[in-house]
Design a protein around this motif. Structure first.
Motif, mmCIF file in Angstrom:
data_model
loop_
_atom_site.group_PDB
_atom_site.id
_atom_site.type_symbol
_atom_site.label_atom_id
_atom_site.label_comp_id
_atom_site.label_asym_id
_atom_site.label_seq_id
_atom_site.Cartn_x
_atom_site.Cartn_y
_atom_site.Cartn_z
ATOM 1 N N PRO A 76 -7.215 6.289 0.333
ATOM 2 C CA PRO A 76 -6.533 5.464 1.328
ATOM 3 C C PRO A 76 -6.291 6.244 2.621
ATOM 4 O O PRO A 76 -6.172 7.459 2.606
ATOM 5 N N ARG A 77 -6.245 5.520 3.697
ATOM 6 C CA ARG A 77 -6.143 6.177 5.007
ATOM 7 C C ARG A 77 -4.894 7.045 5.144
ATOM 8 O O ARG A 77 -4.934 8.086 5.775
ATOM 9 N N TYR B 12 -3.732 -2.981 -3.430
ATOM 10 C CA TYR B 12 -2.799 -2.378 -2.480
ATOM 11 C C TYR B 12 -1.410 -2.435 -3.087
ATOM 12 O O TYR B 12 -1.146 -3.214 -4.000
HETATM 13 S S1 SF4 Z 1 -3.041 0.082 3.387
HETATM 14 FE FE1 SF4 Z 1 -1.676 1.116 1.978
HETATM 15 S S2 SF4 Z 1 -2.868 2.718 1.068
HETATM 16 FE FE2 SF4 Z 1 -3.943 2.046 2.908
HETATM 17 S S3 SF4 Z 1 -3.255 3.401 4.521
HETATM 18 FE FE3 SF4 Z 1 -1.954 1.642 4.545
HETATM 19 S S4 SF4 Z 1 -0.217 2.202 3.249
HETATM 20 FE FE4 SF4 Z 1 -1.840 3.638 2.821
#
Ligand code: SF4
Ligand code: SF4
Lengths: 393, 485
Positions: free
Chosen positions: A338-339, A361
């Motif tokens: 995940p980002r 998610y």
């Molecule tokens: S969508 Fe969820 S997992 Fe993806 S970057 Fe955002 S908080 Fe993190």
């Protein structure tokens, strides 16, 4: 949400004894596509049952929790399969493989998915610590037949297909036949083969692979370290590193496309900067490098204590590795992470890679502006969450 | 899960290890620089290198991992690393596939300049004595097209080649006709001081895709001192010429090279400034060549290599600073060396390769029809030394020139891969054989490297670049971007 990809038919009727396995392609009522012995018409309700009789369909695939629905009408059809409503995602164009004596079936192809893959065998000469599909030493060559029977049933417009295992090249000559079928039946479909690459240490096998002359074929091969015994330990096979690297060299020597994959866990992630440097220096000619977050499933659960590392703890090393590879001009991607756990500088390399039937998610993600570009998290196996999951705002 | 086996079980015991070829050099107290067969560098302590050599290493001790990843050791049963090294070496050496891609035509010896370090040119109007004849040019062209390269470059040299522009036009015309029938492409470049450049010549270059390469030594006083001509306006003519060529031909169609003289050594910043002002994309900080008049006029020994290295370092640092401030500008020699250090690209640069570029990298057709193995070789001939004369266009063809005993001896004797000093030098992979230079300076094509200024310069520049790559991330980032990866 995880899609169930296999189950047991509650009813199967009309199948002769000649073959215990049947490949069925699903079709919609009210359509006029040419059909053959593989086609089954999807029936979800009483009304559709009536319609299927009116349309004189000979084979139906009933999706309904009420077994009596199908049971009431078996005599009207040559063949009837009935599965529970949790398989309601199945639709026209999908292909399922059925084992007639037990009624066990598997979804082989989903026409509206970008992530179709065929498991070629469960056999493998590696025994990776984190294998998501733990190998079994069984004679499962019937799967190869099933795939060959399925291929003609897939739409020509299928963009990509993946072959996975086990080790798809365990029975290499028959697997090469499958690739030749792909070339002939689906010339516009890109084929990816997830292989440990060891078979390619044999010139005979690489030559056969090359001779298929497939227009869009890539071998995706894992390399876990720049040092022999670390790779061999991860794959639990002495001599594997040597064969795998030799295999990559032989493939590239013959102009074949190769992707290198590194699954990131406690034995590979802390050295990912070094491994990336080694790949840049020694294998700059590979077509793609994928650095991949680990799916906590299969053996990875059994070895969780020694394998788990929070991606936050290799964040820097990963960024450095990605930069090294990218600076060398290598096409690099990050899969399955995940980002929010990645340094923003390497977001452009992060891909939404988790198959649609098993990604998800968490609550935090609802407030995250990057969600539409984020891979999300695995929902399969025993998901472990990084401490770094934090909505990006 | 008992079925999984511990990491230890997968390491090779030292009895199953063997060394791969590597070179090393002591760099300080108990410190060594080590390079593997394809020139990847790592640093080891004395204790570490001894353990590697004795194969006293074990998986998990940190040294095993370092030595294995750097291809210093391999398993006796393993093949992949040796194949990998073979493949990388093959890539690095594959410039050899292009045999003699460069052909230099000395279309005249006449020149209107009288540069003190140039021995070849003549202040003469006697065309019959010092110009190449059409017949000679035609024969030279035949030989050039016999070479095995898929694409050749024809460079017009002098004297001042524009004094014989008629012949240049004829050669270009004939070469194009030959390209059309043979399929072998030819590129053209005129090495000129631009003093005689005019609109007609520029138009011709544009129409025929001919490149220009000129000399620019620095600010006016420096340039004009190096390059005297009647009127003392060499600088002005060169700069105006570059500007006009840039306008008419395009920025990438005209290049400039500097000649370094003793007067250059304290003025590198100003020299770079000249190149910047002209919008050139980089500079090649060159050493002074030891040939001909340069040796005779004692120019060559007037400054030593250490002074030149300081000049080079100062220039390189200035250029890196410019890049940090946002002006992209390269030092081409560093770009070349760094490309070799960081990639396996085949770099056949004539003066920095082994096998040497003499003859198999370039041939020089002198105005009088004699053929030389390099430009320096024909300059030596002007001082009476015919060591690198391979033959004559009337009596030789391509094969008999490149298979001449002179050339084969020169190239085989000078290979860095086997020459004394070079063969175990830590920089060997990135260096080159320079038989003509060592013949000129030491009277021996192999040369005694500890006494060689070429070697000292090579080591000095490579140490500097390596130090920057390892210890200065900011500079390393720029250098990497030059490495044409
Ligand atoms: S969508 Fe969820 S997992 Fe993806 S970057 Fe955002 S908080 Fe993190
Ligand atoms: S010339 Fe000098 S630096 Fe170059 S390889 Fe030989 S010994 Fe090494």
């Amino acid at each position: 949400m995880i899609l169930p990809l296999y189950g047991t038919a509650v009813l199967n009727h009309g199948f002769g004894a000649e073959s215990p396995r049947v490949v069925a392609r699903l079709r919609s009522l009210g359509t006029n596509e040419p059909s053959d012995g593989h086609d089954f018409y999807v029936v979800r309700s009483d009304t559709e049952l009536v319609r299927s009789i009116e349309e004189k369909r000979s084979s139906i695939f009933v999706i309904n929790d009420d077994v009596s629905l199908a049971g009431s009408a078996v005599s009207a059809f040559d063949r009837v399969l009935s599965v529970s409503a949790k398989f309601e995602y199945l639709r026209s164009g999908d292909v399922v493989g059925v084992h007639v004596p037990t009624g066990r079936f598997r979804t082989l192809f989903r026409s509206n998915s970008r992530h179709n893959s065929f498991l070629v065998t469960e056999r493998c000469n590696n025994y990776c610590l984190m294998c998501s599909q733990p190998p079994k030493d069984v004679d499962d060559r019937w799967i190869l037949d099933e795939i060959r029977e399925s291929l003609p049933l897939l739409p020509k417009s299928t963009p990509t297909l993946t072959f996975t295992g086990g080790e798809p090249l365990s029975d290499w000559a028959r697997f090469i036949d499958i690739l030749a079928d792909c070339r002939d039946l689906h010339p516009d479909t890109a084929i990816q083969v997830l292989t440990n690459g060891r078979a390619f240490a044999s010139s005979e096998i690489v030559d056969a692979w090359k001779a298929v002359n497939h227009p869009s074929l890539i071998a995706a091969i894992p390399v876990y370290a720049s040092v022999d015994y670390i790779h061999d330990y991860v794959v639990q096979a002495k001599g594997a590193f040597d064969e795998t690297i030799l295999g990559i060299l032989k493939l590239k020597d013959r102009g074949q496309r190769v992707e290198v994959r590194v699954v990131l866990h406690a034995h590979t992630a802390p050295t990912i900067a070094e491994t990336s440097r080694w790949i840049s220096r020694n294998l700059p000619f590979v077509d793609h490098v994928a650095l991949m977050g680990m799916e906590n499933t299969g053996f990875a659960i059994a070895n969780e204590n020694s394998l788990w590392i929070d991606p936050m703890d290799y964040r820097e090393s990963l960024s450095e590795g990605v930069r090294t590879l990218a600076d060398t001009g290598i096409n690099v991607s990050i899969y399955n992470l995940p980002r929010c756990v990645l340094d923003a500088s390497i977001w452009p390399y992060a891909v939404q890679s988790i198959s649609d039937w098993k990604n998800g998610y968490v609550e935090e993600c609802r407030r995250c502006i990057e969600k539409s570009k984020c891979s999300g998290l695995f929902t399969s196996g025993r998901p472990r969450q990084s401490r770094g999951i934090r909505a990006i705002q | 899960m008992a079925r999984f086996v511990a990491a230890k079980a997968f390491g090779s015991p030292s009895g199953e290890l063997t060394l791969l070829p590597f070179n090393f050099e002591r760099t300080g107290n108990a410190q060594f620089l080590v390079s593997n067969m394809v020139g990847d560098f790592i640093r080891l302590t004395e204790d570490e290198i001894n353990k590697v050599i004795d194969l006293k290493l074990n998986p998990g001790d940190g040294l095993y991992e370092k030595a294995y990843a750097a291809h210093l050791i391999t398993g006796t049963q393993q093949k992949a690393q040796q194949q990998l090294l073979a493949l990388r070496l093959r890539s690095r050496m594959s410039f050899l596939r292009e045999m003699t891609p460069l052909h230099m035509f000395v279309v005249t010896l006449r020149c209107e300049h009288s540069c003190p370090y140039c021995q070849v040119s003549r202040q003469s109007t006697d065309r019959s004595r010092f110009d190449m004849s059409e017949a000679t040019a035609q024969r030279a062209l035949d030989i050039a097209f016999e070479s095995k390269s898929s694409r050749i470059k024809i460079e017009f040299q002098g004297g001042e080649p524009l004094l014989n522009f008629d012949l240049i036009q004829k050669i270009v015309h004939a070469a194009k006709a030959k390209s059309a029938t043979t399929g072998k492409k030819a590129d053209f470049v005129i090495a000129t001081n631009l003093a005689l450049l005019n609109d007609e010549i520029l138009r011709y270059c544009k129409d025929n895709e001919v490149l220009l390469s000129t000399s620019l030594d620095g600010p006016p006083d420096l340039h004009n001192k190096n390059r005297p001509r009647p009127g003392g306006n060499s600088y002005e003519l060169a700069v105006n010429g570059i500007r006009r060529a840039q306008q008419v031909l395009g920025r990438d169609r005209v290049g400039a090279l500097m000649t370094t003289t003793e007067s250059s050594l304290d003025r590198v910043d100003q020299i770079i400034e000249e190149y910047l002002k002209l919008g050139l994309d980089g500079i090649f900080l060159r050493p002074l060549s030891p040939f001909g008049f340069a040796v005779k006029t004692k120019q060559y020994h007037r400054y030593d290599t250490k002074r030149w290295l300081r000049f080079f370092e100062r220039g390189l640092r200035r250029i890196l600073e410019l890049n940090h401030q946002g002006t992209p500008f390269r030092e081409f020699y560093s770009a070349l060396v760094v490309t070799r250090m960081l990639t396996d690209k085949p770099i056949g640069y004539v003066d920095l390769r082994s096998p040497a570029g003499a003859g198999i990298g370039a041939l020089v057709y002198n105005y009088d029809g004699y053929v030389y193995a390099s430009d320096e070789g024909r300059m030596l001939a002007e001082t009476g030394d015919n060591a690198f004369r391979l033959g004559h266009v009337n009596t030789h063809d391509y094969s008999s020139l490149v298979l001449s005993d002179t050339l084969i001896d020169t190239i085989s004797a000078s290979l860095t891969q086997c020459a004394p000093e070079c063969s175990d030098c830590v920089f060997e992979s990135h260096c080159g054989a320079n038989p003509v230079h060592h013949h000129a300076t030491q009277g021996d094509i192999v040369g005694i490297k500890p006494l060689s200024d070429f070697c000292e310069r090579q080591k000095g520049t490579m140490r500097l670049l390596l130090d920057m790559l390892e210890n200065s991330p900011r500079d390393a980032a720029i250098l990497r971007s030059w490495a044409s990866i």
